[in-house]
Design a protein around this motif. Structure first.
Motif, PDB file in Angstrom:
ATOM      1  N   THR A 107     -53.437  -2.035  13.963  1.00  0.00           N
ATOM      2  CA  THR A 107     -53.236  -0.198  13.964  1.00  0.00           C
ATOM      3  C   THR A 107     -51.770   0.518  13.618  1.00  0.00           C
ATOM      4  O   THR A 107     -52.080   0.467  12.879  1.00  0.00           O
ATOM      5  CB  THR A 107     -53.865   0.397  15.100  1.00  0.00           C
ATOM      6  N   PHE A 108     -50.699  -0.974  13.898  1.00  0.00           N
ATOM      7  CA  PHE A 108     -49.589  -0.366  13.401  1.00  0.00           C
ATOM      8  C   PHE A 108     -49.501  -0.410  11.654  1.00  0.00           C
ATOM      9  O   PHE A 108     -48.761   0.416  11.127  1.00  0.00           O
ATOM     10  CB  PHE A 108     -48.015  -1.106  14.493  1.00  0.00           C
ATOM     11  N   TRP A 109     -50.250  -1.744  11.517  1.00  0.00           N
ATOM     12  CA  TRP A 109     -49.358  -1.459  10.051  1.00  0.00           C
ATOM     13  C   TRP A 109     -50.228  -1.215   8.972  1.00  0.00           C
ATOM     14  O   TRP A 109     -49.516  -0.633   8.273  1.00  0.00           O
ATOM     15  CB  TRP A 109     -50.101  -3.143   9.502  1.00  0.00           C
ATOM     16  N   THR A 110     -51.179  -0.999   9.588  1.00  0.00           N
ATOM     17  CA  THR A 110     -52.546   0.514   8.657  1.00  0.00           C
ATOM     18  C   THR A 110     -52.268   1.660   8.791  1.00  0.00           C
ATOM     19  O   THR A 110     -51.710   2.473   7.855  1.00  0.00           O
ATOM     20  CB  THR A 110     -53.651   0.544   9.266  1.00  0.00           C
ATOM     21  N   PHE A 111     -51.171   2.392  10.157  1.00  0.00           N
ATOM     22  CA  PHE A 111     -50.840   3.374   9.914  1.00  0.00           C
ATOM     23  C   PHE A 111     -49.783   4.078   9.377  1.00  0.00           C
ATOM     24  O   PHE A 111     -49.433   4.281   8.614  1.00  0.00           O
ATOM     25  CB  PHE A 111     -50.939   4.178  11.724  1.00  0.00           C
ATOM     26  N   LEU A 112     -49.276   2.527   9.314  1.00  0.00           N
ATOM     27  CA  LEU A 112     -47.560   2.985   8.274  1.00  0.00           C
ATOM     28  C   LEU A 112     -47.646   2.760   7.161  1.00  0.00           C
ATOM     29  O   LEU A 112     -47.254   3.821   6.604  1.00  0.00           O
ATOM     30  CB  LEU A 112     -46.665   1.202   8.914  1.00  0.00           C
ATOM     31  N   ALA A 113     -48.215   2.102   7.156  1.00  0.00           N
ATOM     32  CA  ALA A 113     -49.345   2.452   5.379  1.00  0.00           C
ATOM     33  C   ALA A 113     -49.534   4.093   4.780  1.00  0.00           C
ATOM     34  O   ALA A 113     -49.233   4.371   3.743  1.00  0.00           O
ATOM     35  CB  ALA A 113     -50.492   1.278   4.980  1.00  0.00           C
ATOM     36  N   GLY A 114     -50.154   4.362   5.978  1.00  0.00           N
ATOM     37  CA  GLY A 114     -50.720   5.658   6.160  1.00  0.00           C
ATOM     38  C   GLY A 114     -50.205   6.796   5.682  1.00  0.00           C
ATOM     39  O   GLY A 114     -49.447   7.221   4.779  1.00  0.00           O
ATOM     40  N   SER A 115     -48.696   6.164   6.588  1.00  0.00           N
ATOM     41  CA  SER A 115     -47.646   7.263   6.790  1.00  0.00           C
ATOM     42  C   SER A 115     -46.239   7.178   5.516  1.00  0.00           C
ATOM     43  O   SER A 115     -46.035   8.020   5.341  1.00  0.00           O
ATOM     44  CB  SER A 115     -46.472   6.663   8.161  1.00  0.00           C
ATOM     45  N   ALA A 116     -46.850   6.163   5.185  1.00  0.00           N
ATOM     46  CA  ALA A 116     -45.618   5.928   3.866  1.00  0.00           C
ATOM     47  C   ALA A 116     -46.726   6.873   2.891  1.00  0.00           C
ATOM     48  O   ALA A 116     -45.650   7.305   2.087  1.00  0.00           O
ATOM     49  CB  ALA A 116     -45.507   4.152   3.378  1.00  0.00           C
ATOM     50  N   ALA A 117     -48.009   6.352   2.610  1.00  0.00           N
ATOM     51  CA  ALA A 117     -48.165   7.231   1.616  1.00  0.00           C
ATOM     52  C   ALA A 117     -48.086   8.958   1.609  1.00  0.00           C
ATOM     53  O   ALA A 117     -48.067   9.671   1.499  1.00  0.00           O
ATOM     54  CB  ALA A 117     -49.789   7.074   1.733  1.00  0.00           C
ATOM     55  N   LEU A 118     -47.993   9.358   3.407  1.00  0.00           N
ATOM     56  CA  LEU A 118     -48.112  10.673   3.090  1.00  0.00           C
ATOM     57  C   LEU A 118     -46.295  11.120   3.448  1.00  0.00           C
ATOM     58  O   LEU A 118     -46.531  12.232   2.585  1.00  0.00           O
ATOM     59  CB  LEU A 118     -48.352  11.088   4.784  1.00  0.00           C
ATOM     60  N   ALA A 119     -45.848  10.244   3.042  1.00  0.00           N
ATOM     61  CA  ALA A 119     -44.265  10.811   2.588  1.00  0.00           C
ATOM     62  C   ALA A 119     -43.699  10.302   1.083  1.00  0.00           C
ATOM     63  O   ALA A 119     -43.001  10.478   1.135  1.00  0.00           O
ATOM     64  CB  ALA A 119     -43.511   9.622   4.109  1.00  0.00           C
ATOM     65  N   ALA A 120     -45.479   9.612   0.841  1.00  0.00           N
ATOM     66  CA  ALA A 120     -44.407   9.428  -0.673  1.00  0.00           C
ATOM     67  C   ALA A 120     -43.633   8.538  -0.691  1.00  0.00           C
ATOM     68  O   ALA A 120     -43.145   8.309  -1.930  1.00  0.00           O
ATOM     69  CB  ALA A 120     -44.493  10.751  -1.391  1.00  0.00           C
ATOM     70  N   VAL A 121     -43.593   6.904  -0.054  1.00  0.00           N
ATOM     71  CA  VAL A 121     -42.730   6.563  -0.401  1.00  0.00           C
ATOM     72  C   VAL A 121     -42.976   5.956  -1.998  1.00  0.00           C
ATOM     73  O   VAL A 121     -44.167   5.627  -1.980  1.00  0.00           O
ATOM     74  CB  VAL A 121     -42.776   5.299   0.852  1.00  0.00           C
ATOM     75  N   PRO A 122     -41.881   5.824  -2.406  1.00  0.00           N
ATOM     76  CA  PRO A 122     -41.946   5.573  -4.045  1.00  0.00           C
ATOM     77  C   PRO A 122     -42.785   4.519  -4.259  1.00  0.00           C
ATOM     78  O   PRO A 122     -42.452   3.288  -3.547  1.00  0.00           O
ATOM     79  CB  PRO A 122     -40.387   5.870  -4.204  1.00  0.00           C
ATOM     80  N   ILE A 123     -42.950   3.997  -5.142  1.00  0.00           N
ATOM     81  CA  ILE A 123     -44.313   3.133  -6.190  1.00  0.00           C
ATOM     82  C   ILE A 123     -45.274   2.605  -5.211  1.00  0.00           C
ATOM     83  O   ILE A 123     -46.469   2.194  -5.802  1.00  0.00           O
ATOM     84  CB  ILE A 123     -42.635   2.372  -6.378  1.00  0.00           C
ATOM     85  N   ILE A 124     -44.836   1.885  -3.865  1.00  0.00           N
ATOM     86  CA  ILE A 124     -45.285   1.144  -3.014  1.00  0.00           C
ATOM     87  C   ILE A 124     -46.805   2.344  -2.777  1.00  0.00           C
ATOM     88  O   ILE A 124     -47.656   1.263  -2.044  1.00  0.00           O
ATOM     89  CB  ILE A 124     -44.623   0.210  -1.925  1.00  0.00           C
ATOM     90  N   THR A 125     -46.834   3.551  -2.606  1.00  0.00           N
ATOM     91  CA  THR A 125     -47.904   3.326  -2.031  1.00  0.00           C
ATOM     92  C   THR A 125     -48.063   5.146  -3.114  1.00  0.00           C
ATOM     93  O   THR A 125     -48.236   5.388  -3.561  1.00  0.00           O
ATOM     94  CB  THR A 125     -47.280   5.181  -1.073  1.00  0.00           C
ATOM     95  N   ALA A 126     -49.661   5.215  -2.528  1.00  0.00           N
ATOM     96  CA  ALA A 126     -50.625   6.206  -3.496  1.00  0.00           C
ATOM     97  C   ALA A 126     -50.360   7.417  -3.457  1.00  0.00           C
ATOM     98  O   ALA A 126     -50.122   8.143  -4.421  1.00  0.00           O
ATOM     99  CB  ALA A 126     -51.684   6.250  -2.947  1.00  0.00           C
ATOM    100  N   GLY A 127     -49.353   8.185  -2.304  1.00  0.00           N
ATOM    101  CA  GLY A 127     -49.373   8.840  -2.211  1.00  0.00           C
ATOM    102  C   GLY A 127     -48.228   9.547  -2.982  1.00  0.00           C
ATOM    103  O   GLY A 127     -47.993  11.011  -3.662  1.00  0.00           O
ATOM    104  N   PHE A 128     -47.349   8.307  -3.295  1.00  0.00           N
ATOM    105  CA  PHE A 128     -46.079   8.625  -4.372  1.00  0.00           C
ATOM    106  C   PHE A 128     -46.636   9.100  -5.820  1.00  0.00           C
ATOM    107  O   PHE A 128     -46.851  10.338  -5.389  1.00  0.00           O
ATOM    108  CB  PHE A 128     -45.515   6.927  -4.569  1.00  0.00           C
ATOM    109  N   TYR A 129     -47.799   8.650  -6.197  1.00  0.00           N
ATOM    110  CA  TYR A 129     -48.509   9.032  -7.244  1.00  0.00           C
ATOM    111  C   TYR A 129     -48.903  10.500  -7.298  1.00  0.00           C
ATOM    112  O   TYR A 129     -48.555  11.161  -8.193  1.00  0.00           O
ATOM    113  CB  TYR A 129     -49.214   8.306  -7.008  1.00  0.00           C
ATOM    114  N   SER A 130     -49.856  10.947  -6.196  1.00  0.00           N
ATOM    115  CA  SER A 130     -50.245  12.462  -6.223  1.00  0.00           C
ATOM    116  C   SER A 130     -49.230  12.834  -5.596  1.00  0.00           C
ATOM    117  O   SER A 130     -48.609  14.481  -7.000  1.00  0.00           O
ATOM    118  CB  SER A 130     -51.363  11.842  -5.053  1.00  0.00           C
TER     119      SER A 130
END
Lengths: 475, 634, 105, 192, 507
Positions: free
Chosen positions: B380-403
């Motif tokens: 849960t933690f790691w997936t949640f972290l991945a989602g949060s990173a995408a939400l926060a748009a952490v550059p390069i590694i997350t999809a959220g950054f691109y969009s």
């Protein structure tokens, strides 16, 4: 003068007179309620049958005119009297008094009314009116041990006498002005003296006298007292025959002298007042007979609408209305007579609570009558009201038509109140007596019921009949 | 055989699932219910995949495919049909919808187990998928409206799923009614379109509109305004955003599916679908952008102050849809759709993760009562972290950054963009980072405050969706890389046939890298600040809250900028007051008054019937007098 | 004969009539009321005589004869009723006859 | 003759007024008879000798005697006069009188207007003889006479039925009491 | 065939009365037979556009001397309404099969029910104005008795109020009919009440205005529209369930039918002058009704007011004089009849279970009656205009049509969609959601009830997805009505309709 055709023309009236005398003799020989009752009914039937022997339109001595209108109304009066005769039997058989004289008075009153509808002369009118009134004094106060009946008798007598005097004075003034007592003669003269002070004053007084008999506002105050004090069959008579016959004379009078504009205004005022005040008075009334009295005030107001409308249409409407009104009133008072228990009439609406759950047939009849009086479709009253409205609209009497509508809705309220009362579930066990004389009365009720519905659904025949009658009156 | 002919199966499978569950649900065992519910969606997803692959391989000649099922009604040529319309835009949408739905259904089979409303839940969820698919595939606006209202209904039903609690009922009602306000604007827009074009066929309208209306025409303005009303309501944008936080009363999978991934983006879909109309009305387009910026800021600040895990996510959703609106407003249609897709992945993931956390915490929603879950719930933690990173748009590694980056760039660089819009989006992005990591740190770091009763990590059905979505949140963005990096843009290329490319100002491409750098710095600063305030020195956050500004703003933000209170005072209370005082219908009193009047008259006249003969006689004389007077004076 | 104008004659009749009317209205004794009615009827008869005289017709007189008959009949029934009232109520006060009226609900 | 007319008229008015206003029933009746007699005089003057005679015989004679009988039967003496005085209050007669006065004004106005339109200056032709009246009654109005007979029959039957008292077995001093009981019974039965 | 339908109903009613033990079966048989008869004529005609004006026409002598005849005729529109009447009538018989409230005098109950259905059916058939009025009033009587005998606590007041309102307004219509009859007679010498004959009567604008006002008054009261709705809550709440369904579902539709069939075609020009006012009334009705509905604490009253609110749409639709709106109105007539009947049936079932209809006594019933809750939801959703159910299409078409002519009013009316949702949700949430107030084990829907409700549900979905069948059937009527919108008066003339206040000289 006298010629052979006069006798057949007056057959019904002659039969009634003879019957009254024979009836008196019968009583003198031996008092027997049933015999007198049957005799009365038979003679009424006989008189009715003799209507067919009437040769055609003819005048008699200038006093009478036996025309279609007269014959039709005579028939209606005889039938109505027949029903009243039927209703009288169970009513009076419970009474401790001598009952037989009532039938003589009934015959005489019927005679008076049937003479009035063919009257074409003030003398014959006055005399027939008095035959009717004097018989009615006796009929109203017939149960003389009852304080209310006596009171009703005194009130009716006094008021009728005063109104007769007023009427007479009016006729006198018209006589002074025109020198004529016959309606046609007056009509001829009236053309020359349309605005004569004497003539109009006389006419006004005559109007007041007739208005009293018709119980039109403001001459209506006696109605509830007399209706509620008098024996139920008498009330039925007062409500129907006595008014219908006077109305016919009113029509004849104004047909011959013409409907003067000022007179029309007076009639409009009277009609409006009658419709509204009659219905208003009945609004919260708890006494069924008084309620019917007030309702009859309003109904006469509706009739005056047809009167004002005038013409063939107006007369058609008025006659049909009278028929429907007669049927309804007869049924209502017949029921009151029928449910009278050892001389005690059921007067209050609450006495009728839950009638439906005990005697459904009676309740349905009474509600149908109420609906008919209210002018609801499926009943004769509807066609009557429709007809009157048609006449009113045709003659563009918009004020009257509107008042008719509004007041009939006010009226509907109390009719429905009665109906609702019949159908409401009683709090305690109620008992409605089964009269031992149920067969004839029951048949009468059945006939009235069928008539109410039949005329409400298929009035075509009667309408055609009436239209022919009206043409006969003109021709 | 043309694969496209099976398009109708996409809505039909969920509908069949719904009907089965609705009619027989009460009699079936739980396992069968779960199967029906999930498999029907799975089949729909498979059909979608099948059709999608086919579409990619052999795109229809016209660029779209239309399937008419039957004519709804035909009144003198105005004949909306029950017809499906597939083009790249709708394909993207149904792809996201069916797949995300499938995973959420899968998740739900475990999450909802044991609930007495199990069949009802799946029935509603299937109905929702059906409605959503219908909305997206609708060939005309009336059918779209059917789906539109259908999803609203399902949202209502699912928010109030636990019907015994009246608060849930209230939240459900609020959601339904507030969105209905928007929908009413929408439907008035439809009336206008009917009047103008005598049709509701979307493609007809889109092709006719530029001929009828010049740019800036009033008609276009009104239509787009009214449609925007609908979009704003459904997508919880300003000023109709207030329902979404309350909608969290529903079961968490519902929040994931309806109130994050799919339904709330229907507004985005609508505007993207009708983009021609917005292109015709630059004013409205600017309005859309402004609404987007304001919403993302307001919602972001509100999220910052929330304590309820789901409410944080709810405000975050509002905020992210604000970004989509911003993109739509500046004409970056594809960017909006791109962000929709990515957002669907990571926000569904976040909600599902939150659901797992809440399940573990026994229905505890307050993040400050959680903590230290990192070790206990690693998946849960790691997936949640991945989602949060995408939400926060952490550059390069997350999809959220691109969009998100694409949107921010377009906000500045598109012909309709401006510095202000960009600045708003940028500040919003910073706030996003703050609240996201506040949430992560408070929930998963620190000391554990509660024992885990029922460990959701043992539920495979729950963990698979988390993992799949986690992966998608990371790699999903790679299908559309920034121009500055490479010209690898298959996503926008795919959508090109139905959505025009963004019009950029001249010579702005060089800014993109700088902007990305700025963003990257901002994200890192944000994460650091959150770490400082909620892990390293928790007192810092407390002190900040105690300052004068903090004390004033914190409750203000916590209550979502007091919009609820505002509407309550302005609208709800007057209406309720009016209803209460006029419960018995004042008109009735008028008629009763007539009745009373008549009764009064009756009393008056009744007095005249006093029984005295002499009075009666007097009245007769009075009558004669009246008659004489009438004769004399009239 | 005489040269009193007709309207003066009618005035006399009217005065008598109205006196009778006043009598009906103001007396509480039923007998007096009946008497007053007789006065009114008599006045009405006078009108017919006047009319008959001026049109030189016998019709007016015939009418008065009928009026006389009617007055007799009415008085007969009226007096019988008065006796009955006295019998039941022990009074001839007409205001005591108020049993029949609208009861205020 | 005019003078006779006026004198008779004044007498009639005066006597009628007295008859209506008098407290004593028998006196009032006597005044009424005077009034009827003077009206008979006027009948005579107006050329109706037969009717004048009938007025005296039937009206003043027969009908008034009926009244006298009834007054005597009720036999209420001085107490009755006292009671009449009590009944004769201002509020009893004020309003009716005012109303009738107004009516009188309108009435006279109408008569006056009528006279302006139709002027008959007195009676010019000779009296109408009884035989003329008789002829009319037995030719044209023969049916009217029959009707009058029927009317009288109705009156007689009514009067007979109402006026007939039941045979009672009590002594006449007890009668009053028993009547009262019956009244109260009636009242309870017929209350509306 | 038309007289057969009426005769079966009226005779069936009498039989019910005479044989109370079998009354339920007789009623089922009579109405069912009629339904089969009616559908057998309607279904084929709905497939294809009609060729002639009437599908069936019959004429018999009634009052020949007055020019009144028993002229019955039906086209697709009438037959549609007749089928609807009979369907709801049949379901009404079934839903009250075990109703304890009518256990006493059941035969008499069915007598009234059948006569009521007969009256309504007659209204939809009558092509003679007098006959129309006759049936129009005939409906009232059984309805009055249904309320006053088998009604709720306040039945006396409710029944009288209902009767008074409808009767008064009906009389105004009668006057208008008579005036029209006389005018036509005076113009052409042909005195007739026949619809076809009177159709072309030429009238001065002011006169036509007055006559139209007479007709409209009757229709607006019966519908009911805004200021005339006072009788509605009492009558609806107090009547027995089958009665309430017929009252709300069909009697109100007779008014809409009357406007479309009589008022508009007879006075095409005056209609234009009235339209703005009527639309205002309709819109006010929509919003005010919704507001009242929301405020109610009694479920039946709430539904009653919701019906009132929906009737506003009908007024709006009719008087917007647009083709789309006409179709919408007809669809709304059908759909609303179904949905409101469903709601009233639902209330009836609830009342049989908890003996009252107060909302405060309800809550959380879903736990015990999930099936009924599901069915209730369908009708609630229909009431709030959810797409996919018949009402949505209807309201959409009405509003879309009205929008063509009256933007401002339509926008206001659209607010009714929001308001409608607010009160509709109350039904669902206060009854089936929330805390459980009382345990009602085994109270879920019974098979017969389920059958009834299922019929309604099927029909309302059918209407929602396949309204074309109805649209096609009423096409000729709509085409005829469409002509009216083309007969627009010059604005100046329309103004005079109101300026001239007296018509007494014109007749």
């Amino acid at each position: 003068m006298w010629h052979q055709q006069v006798i057949p023309a007056l057959f019904p009236q002659i039969i009634l007179s003879v019957a009254a005398v024979v009836c008196m003799l019968l009583i003198a020989v031996k008092r027997n309620h049933a015999v007198v009752h049957l005799f009365t009914l038979l003679s009424l039937l006989l008189a009715l049958g003799s209507l067919g022997r009437i040769p055609g339109v003819m005048g008699v001595d200038g006093l009478f005119v036996v025309d279609g209108l007269g014959v039709f109304m005579t028939g209606l009066i005889l039938i109505t009297a027949f029903f009243i005769g039927i209703f009288s039997y169970p009513y009076f058989s419970q009474s401790v008094l001598e009952r037989e004289e009532y039938y003589i008075l009934l015959l005489l009153a019927t005679l008076g009314a049937s003479l009035m509808v063919i009257s074409n002369h003030f003398i014959s009118f006055f005399l027939s009116l008095e035959i009717l009134s004097v018989s009615l004094y006796g009929m109203i106060a017939y149960t003389k041990t009852s304080t209310v009946a006596t009171e009703a008798g005194v009130k009716y007598l006094m008021l009728a006498a005063v109104s007769s005097a007023i009427l007479l004075f009016g006729i006198g003034l018209m006589y002074v002005a025109t020198g004529q007592l016959g309606l046609s003669g007056i009509g001829r003269q009236a053309v020359y003296t349309p605005t004569s002070g004497w003539f109009t004053a006389g006419l006004g007084l005559v109007l007041a006298g007739l208005g009293f008999k018709l119980a039109l506002v403001p001459f209506h105050l006696w109605t509830p007292d007399v209706y509620s004090g008098a024996p139920a069959p008498t009330s039925a008579f007062v409500a129907t025959i006595s008014k219908g016959s006077v109305f016919v004379f009113l029509w004849r009078l104004f047909d011959s002298i013409g409907r003067d504009e000022r007179m029309v205004i007076i009639f409009v005022v009277i009609a409006v007042a009658s419709m509204l005040i009659g219905n208003w008075l009945a609004l919260k009334q708890q006494n069924l007979k008084r309620l019917l009295a007030y309702s009859s005030i309003a109904h006469l107001g509706y009739l005056i609408v047809a009167f004002v409308a005038a013409g063939d249409r107006g007369l058609d409407a008025a006659i049909f209305y009278l028929v429907a009104y007669f049927i309804s009133m007869l049924g209502a008072f017949g029921l009151i007579s029928y449910l009278t228990e050892s001389g005690k009439e059921k007067l209050l609406l609450q006495d009728y609570t839950g009638l439906f759950w005990q005697r459904p047939a009676l309740a349905i009849l009474l509600s149908l009558i109420m609906l008919s009086l209210a002018g609801i479709p499926l009943t004769a009253g509807f066609i009557g009201k429709f007809y009157v409205l048609l006449a009113g609209v045709y003659s563009a009497q918009w004020l009257l038509v509107m008042v008719l509508i509004l007041s009939s809705v006010i009226g509907l309220f109390y009719y429905l109140r009665v109906v609702v009362q019949l159908f409401s579930r009683p709090d305690h066990a109620v008992y409605f007596p089964r009269s031992p004389y149920a067969i004839s009365t029951g048949m009468a009720f059945l006939v009235l019921f069928i008539l109410l519905i039949w005329l409400g659904i298929a009035p075509g025949n009667l309408i055609t009949q009436i239209q022919q009658v009206v043409h006969l009156a003109r021709g | 055989m043309d694969v496209m002919h099976f398009l109708w199966l996409v809505p039909a499978f969920p509908l069949a699932g719904f009907l089965l569950l609705a009619l027989l649900g009460l009699r079936l065992p739980a396992r069968a219910i779960a199967w029906i519910g999930t498999v029907s969606i799975g089949l729909a997803a498979l059909v979608t995949l099948w059709i999608g692959l086919d579409f990619l391989q052999q795109p229809p000649a016209a660029g779209h495919y239309r399937q008419v099922l039957w004519t709804w009604f035909n009144i003198n040529g105005f004949a909306p049909a029950i017809a499906l319309y597939l083009d790249p835009l709708s394909l993207v949408y149904i792809f996201v919808i069916t797949f995300v739905s499938f995973f959420i259904h899968l998740y739900s089979t475990a999450f909802m187990r044991g609930d007495e409303g199990y069949p009802r839940f799946f029935a509603y969820m299937n109905l929702f998928v059906f409605s959503m698919v219908t909305l997206v595939l609708a060939d005309n606006l009336l059918l779209l409206y059917l789906g539109w209202e259908g999803v609203g209904l399902c949202s209502f039903l699912l928010i109030g799923f636990w019907y015994r609690d009246e608060a849930n009922g209230y939240a459900a009602r609020k959601a339904f009614i507030v969105t209905r306000i928007g929908d009413t604007a929408f439907i008035i827009g439809l009336f206008l379109l009917v009047k103008q074009f005598h049709t509701l066929d979307i493609q007809d309208i889109l092709s006719q509109a530029p001929q009828v209306w010049a740019i800036g025409a009033a008609g276009a303005f009104w239509v787009s305004l009214l449609l925007l009303g609908g979009a704003v309501g459904k997508s919880a944008q300003l000023p109709l955003q207030t329902w979404l936080p309350d909608a969290m009363a529903g079961p968490t999978p519902v929040s994931a599916l309806i109130h994050a991934a799919t339904m709330v983006t229907a507004g985005v879909y609508l505007i993207a679908r009708m983009h021609v109309l917005y292109s015709l009305s630059p004013t409205m387009q600017l309005v859309v952008a402004i609404i987007g910026v304001l919403t993302l800021l307001i919602a972001g600040f509100s999220a910052l102050a929330q304590r309820d895990l789901k409410r944080i996510l709810a405000y975050s959703t509002i905020s992210q849809i604000g970004y989509m609106f911003l993109a739509l407003g500046v004409g970056a249609w594809t960017a909006a759709v791109f962000h929709f897709m990515i957002h669907a992945f990571f926000k569904a993931l976040l909600f599902l993760g939150a659901g797992a956390v809440i399940m573990a915490m026994e229905e505890e929603h307050d993040i400050f009562k959680m903590g230290g879950l990192r070790k206990k719930m690693p998946i849960t933690f790691w997936t949640f972290l991945a989602g949060s990173a995408a939400l926060a748009a952490v550059p390069i590694i997350t999809a959220g950054f691109y969009s998100k980056d694409l949107i921010l760039f377009d906000a500045l660089a598109s012909t309709q963009g401006s510095t202000w819009l960009w600045l708003g989006g940028f500040i919003g992005a910073f706030i996003t980072v703050l609240y996201t990591f506040r949430m992560v740190f408070v929930t998963f770091y620190g000391e554990q405050k509660k024992v885990i009763a029922h460990d959701p990590e043992r539920e495979t059905a729950m963990m698979i969706p988390l993992m799949v979505l986690g992966v998608l949140s990371i790699i999903g963005g790679w299908i559309e890389l920034p121009h500055a990096w490479a010209h690898f843009t298959p996503f926008s290329h795919f959508l090109e046939s139905c959505l025009p490319a963004t019009q950029l100002k001249a010579g702005v491409e060089s800014w993109e890298l700088w902007l990305q750098l700025l963003t990257a710095i901002m994200v890192i600063v944000g994460i650091y600040w959150s770490w400082l305030a909620y892990v390293k020195r928790p007192a810092l956050a407390y002190q900040l809250k105690q300052t004068a500004w903090g004390r004033a703003l914190y409750p203000f933000f916590y209550k979502g900028w007091m919009f609820d209170q505002l509407y309550d005072t302005l609208l709800v209370k007057p209406v309720v007051w009016l209803s209460r005082i006029d419960r018995h219908d004042f008109i009735d009193y008028i008629y009763e008054g007539f009745g009373q009047l008549n009764i009064g008259i009756n009393k008056v006249f009744s007095r005249t019937q006093n029984g005295y003969l002499r009075w009666y006689l007097l009245c007769v004389v009075g009558g004669v007098l009246i008659i004489f007077s009438l004769i004399l004076f009239v | 004969m005489i040269s009193v104008p007709v309207h003066v004659q009618l005035l006399l009749a009217s005065i008598l009539f109205l006196i009778g009317l006043v009598g009906v209205l103001i007396r509480r004794n039923v007998i007096f009321m009946l008497m007053s009615v007789e006065i009114m009827l008599n006045a009405a008869g006078l009108v017919f005589i006047i009319g008959g005289a001026h049109w030189h017709q016998a019709d007016g007189q015939a009418m008065v004869i009928f009026i006389l008959a009617m007055a007799a009949a009415e008085v007969a029934v009226g007096l019988a009723l008065i006796l009955q009232v006295f019998h039941l109520h022990k009074t001839v006060d007409v205001d005591c006859l108020e049993e029949l009226k609208d009861t205020q609900s | 003759m005019n003078l006779v007319f006026y004198i008779a008229a004044l007498v009639a008015i005066f006597a009628t007024l007295r008859a209506v206003l008098h407290k004593h029933a028998v006196h009032a009746l006597l005044y009424l008879i005077v009034s009827l007699l003077s009206v008979a005089v006027i009948f005579f003057i107006l050329g109706a000798p037969f009717l004048a005679a009938l007025e005296v015989i039937i009206y003043a004679g027969a009908i008034m005697v009926l009244f006298v009988f009834v007054v005597m039967m009720l036999n209420r003496g001085e107490a009755a006069v006292q009671q009449e005085k009590e009944w004769f209050r201002f509020r009893t007669w004020a309003w009716p009188s005012v109303l009738v006065l107004i009516l009188f004004v309108e009435w006279v106005y109408m008569l006056w207007r009528g006279s302006a339109q139709q002027s008959f200056a007195g009676v010019t032709q000779g009296p109408i003889q009884p035989q003329q009246v008789g002829e009319l009654l037995f030719t044209q109005y023969l049916l009217g006479v029959e009707m009058a007979a029927m009317m009288l029959m109705a009156g007689i039957i009514g009067a007979y039925h109402i006026g007939k008292q039941k045979q009672k077995s009590y002594h006449r001093y007890l009668e009053e009491k028993s009547d009262q009981i019956s009244i109260s019974e009636n009242k309870t039965q017929e209350v509306i | 065939m038309l007289t057969d339908i009426l005769t079966i109903l009226f005779v069936g009613g009498l039989l019910c009365w005479l044989i109370p033990g079998w009354s339920r079966w007789i009623a089922t048989l009579a109405v069912g037979l009629d339904l089969v008869l009616a559908i057998s004529r309607w279904w084929p005609s709905a497939h294809t556009a009609m060729t002639g004006k009437w599908i069936v026409e019959e004429q018999y002598a009634w009052m020949p001397s007055m020019g009144a005849s028993i002229h019955l005729a039906v086209d697709g529109f009438s037959l549609l309404m007749i089928v609807l009447t009979l369907l709801i009538g049949l379901l009404g018989v079934w839903i009250s099969w075990h109703d304890q409230a009518i256990a006493e005098k059941r035969g008499f109950f069915h007598f009234h029910l059948l006569w009521l259905i007969g009256g309504i059916t007659g209204v939809f058939m009558a092509m003679d104005l007098l006959l129309f009025y006759f049936f129009w009033e005939l409906m009232l009587i059984p309805m009055f008795f249904l309320i006053s005998i088998w009604g709720g606590e306040q039945r006396k007041k409710a029944s009288i109020k209902f009767f008074l309102f409808t009767q008064l307004s009906g009389l105004f219509m009668l006057i208008a009919i008579l005036a029209l009859y006389i005018l036509h007679g005076q113009q052409t010498g042909q005195y007739s009440f026949d619809y076809a004959v009177l159709l072309g009567t030429s009238l001065s604008p002011s006169l036509a205005g007055w006559l139209l006002a007479g007709f409209l008054l009757a229709f607006l009261v019966k519908l009911p529209a805004f200021p005339f709705h006072s009788w509605l809550p009492d009558a609806y709440t107090q009547s027995p369930i089958a009665g309430a369904a017929l009252l709300a579902g069909l009697m109100s539709k007779t008014a809409a039918y009357g406007m479309l069939r009589f008022a508009l075609p007879l006075f095409p020009q005056a209609v234009h002058a009235f339209a703005p006012w009527m639309i205002a009334l309709g819109v006010i009705g929509i919003l005010y009704g919704a507001k009242l509905a929301y405020a109610q604490t009694d479920l039946k009253r709430l539904i009653a007011f919701s019906s009132f609110s929906h009737m506003g749409f009908i007024v709006l639709g009719i008087f917007s004089l647009q083709e789309l709106a006409y179709d919408g109105v007809i669809l709304e007539m059908v759909a609303h009849a179904i949905s409101i009947s469903g709601l009233f049936f639902l209330v009836g079932m609830l009342r049989q279970r908890i003996q009252q209809t107060n909302l405060d006594a309800m809550g959380g019933f879903w736990e015990y009656m999930p099936r009924m809750g599901g069915i209730a939801m369908v009708f609630v959703l229909a009431s709030l205009g959810l797409p996919g159910l018949g009402n949505f299409i209807a309201e959409f078409l009405i509003l879309a049509g009205a929008y063509q002519a009256h933007v401002g009013w339509t926008v206001l009316a659209s607010l009714g969609l929001i308001a409608g949702m607010i009160y509709s949700l109350v039904i669902l949430q206060k009854v089936f959601h929330g805390k459980t107030r009382q345990a009602l084990p085994g109270a879920d829907i019974k098979p017969l009830e389920f059958l009834v409700m299922a019929c309604l549900v099927v029909v309302i979905f059918w209407l929602g997805f396949f309204p074309q069948r109805v649209v096609q059937a009423v096409d000729p009527v709509v085409k005829q009505l469409k002509q009216i919108s083309l007969q627009e008066l010059p604005a100046q003339q329309a103004h005079q309709v109101f300026a001239q206040s007296s018509i007494s000289t014109n007749i």
